[in-house]
Design an enzyme around this catalytic site. Structure first.
Site, PDB file in Angstrom:
ATOM      1  N   GLU A  17       0.839  -1.204   0.000  1.00  0.00           N
ATOM      2  CA  GLU A  17       0.000   0.000   0.000  1.00  0.00           C
ATOM      3  C   GLU A  17       0.874   1.254   0.000  1.00  0.00           C
ATOM      4  OE1 GLU A  17      -2.999   0.861  -0.316  1.00  0.00           O
ATOM      5  OE2 GLU A  17      -4.366  -0.748   0.260  1.00  0.00           O
ATOM      6  N   ASN A 147     -10.337   5.215   1.938  1.00  0.00           N
ATOM      7  CA  ASN A 147      -9.415   5.090   0.813  1.00  0.00           C
ATOM      8  C   ASN A 147      -9.552   6.277  -0.132  1.00  0.00           C
ATOM      9  OD1 ASN A 147      -7.611   2.808   0.743  1.00  0.00           O
ATOM     10  ND2 ASN A 147      -9.413   1.477   0.722  1.00  0.00           N
ATOM     11  N   ASP A 197      -9.745   1.838  -4.414  1.00  0.00           N
ATOM     12  CA  ASP A 197      -8.731   1.702  -3.366  1.00  0.00           C
ATOM     13  C   ASP A 197      -7.880   2.968  -3.394  1.00  0.00           C
ATOM     14  OD1 ASP A 197      -6.889   0.734  -1.431  1.00  0.00           O
ATOM     15  OD2 ASP A 197      -7.131  -1.312  -2.134  1.00  0.00           O
TER      16      ASP A 197
END
Length: 302
Positions: A17, A147, A197
């Protein structure tokens, strides 16, 4: 020009991430949330290194000096890249063990924003903003999975999503106290069969969004129109960021096993970091979190 896709990392992350380009050091940072590590990669030398942190890490941001801001399970910390020590910047009180910190970005005025999310995707999360003086503001609540946080080039629009809503909202934003309490939906990702995302904004003000559930990366105009849709290098792309000397390389993180059971991949390249070149657009440099001396407590951990 055909796109050129390269696999960058030597090993796969479990939960890759928060790719983040540091223009000063010409270095890319990203995290493996499950393995509790912050990684760094210097393309010019091919060097990589990492820092271990004591809990799940959701995101990182640039800080002044030789440091990063890191979002850990219980709060926001400053990571000293020389010593690896952590100094707490913001710890919500009382702590709610049902949530953890997730996606975070610095706005154009040097304040760090980060959303919490329900550990089991319950609507318990909040979007926090921490300023240079150590004060915090809650900008949104009722969030399940925070997100897609990013900002327009002039900083006057904030984009944010609860991934389970399958929509990105646009807030009027600025240097004042609070953005809109009634944001508009600017991008509906439901027609693409995925929640959003991680996201970033390019120099034209368009949003690049990881469509994690369908293995795609989309570019949307500021009005929410789909401009481009490309295949991600693997089936669960998690976030995107522009980097490289001219900010023309799109770095993509991905997921192998999120640890929650919600995202598990059997793709041979799952969890790796990738670089995509030849897109014909450039990104924007991310801002640094600004800290006023003596604004934060000196509590540290190794």
């Amino acid at each position: 020009m055909a796109l050129q896709v390269s696999r960058i990392s030597a090993t796969a992350a479990q939960l890759g991430e928060s790719p983040l380009w540091d223009p000063e050091r010409q270095r890319l940072y990203w995290v493996d949330g499950v393995s509790r590590r912050v990684h760094a990669y210097e393309p010019a030398r091919g060097d990589t290194r990492h820092w271990d942190v004591p809990s799940t890490v959701g995101s990182v941001a640039l800080a002044q000096g030789d440091a990063l801001v890191v979002a850990l399970v219980d709060g926001i910390y400053q990571l000293d890249l020389g010593s690896g020590s952590l100094t707490s910047l913001f710890l919500p009180e009382p702590r709610d063990v049902r949530v953890r910190f997730n996606d975070g970005k610095v706005d154009r005025w040097g304040r760090f924003l980060c959303g919490t999310m329900g550990v089991h995707a319950e609507p318990l999360g909040q979007l926090f903003r921490i300023d240079a003086a150590g004060a915090h503001t809650v900008l949104a609540d009722g969030i399940r999975i925070s997100n897609a946080l990013c900002f327009s080039p002039d900083g006057r629009t904030m984009y944010f999503a609860d991934s389970l809503d399958r929509a990105i909202r646009a807030f009027r934003y600025g240097p004042g106290d609070k953005p809109d309490r009634e944001p508009r939906i600017v991008i509906d990702t439901a027609p693409y069969r995925s929640g959003p995302d991680g996201a970033t904004v390019d120099c034209d003000g368009c949003l690049w969004v990881a469509l994690v559930q369908v293995g795609k990366i989309a570019r949307f105009t500021p009005e929410g129109t789909l401009d481009r849709l490309i295949d991600a290098p693997t089936d669960l792309p998690s976030s995107v960021a522009f980097g490289g000397p001219d900010l023309s390389t799109l770095y993509v993180t991905s997921i192998k096993d999120s640890g929650s059971g919600r995202a598990v991949s059997r793709h041979p390249d799952a969890g790796f970091l990738f670089a995509i070149e030849g897109l014909g657009v450039t990104g924007l440099p991310e801002a640094q979190f600004r800290v006023q001396p003596n604004s934060f407590p000196t509590r540290t951990t190794s």
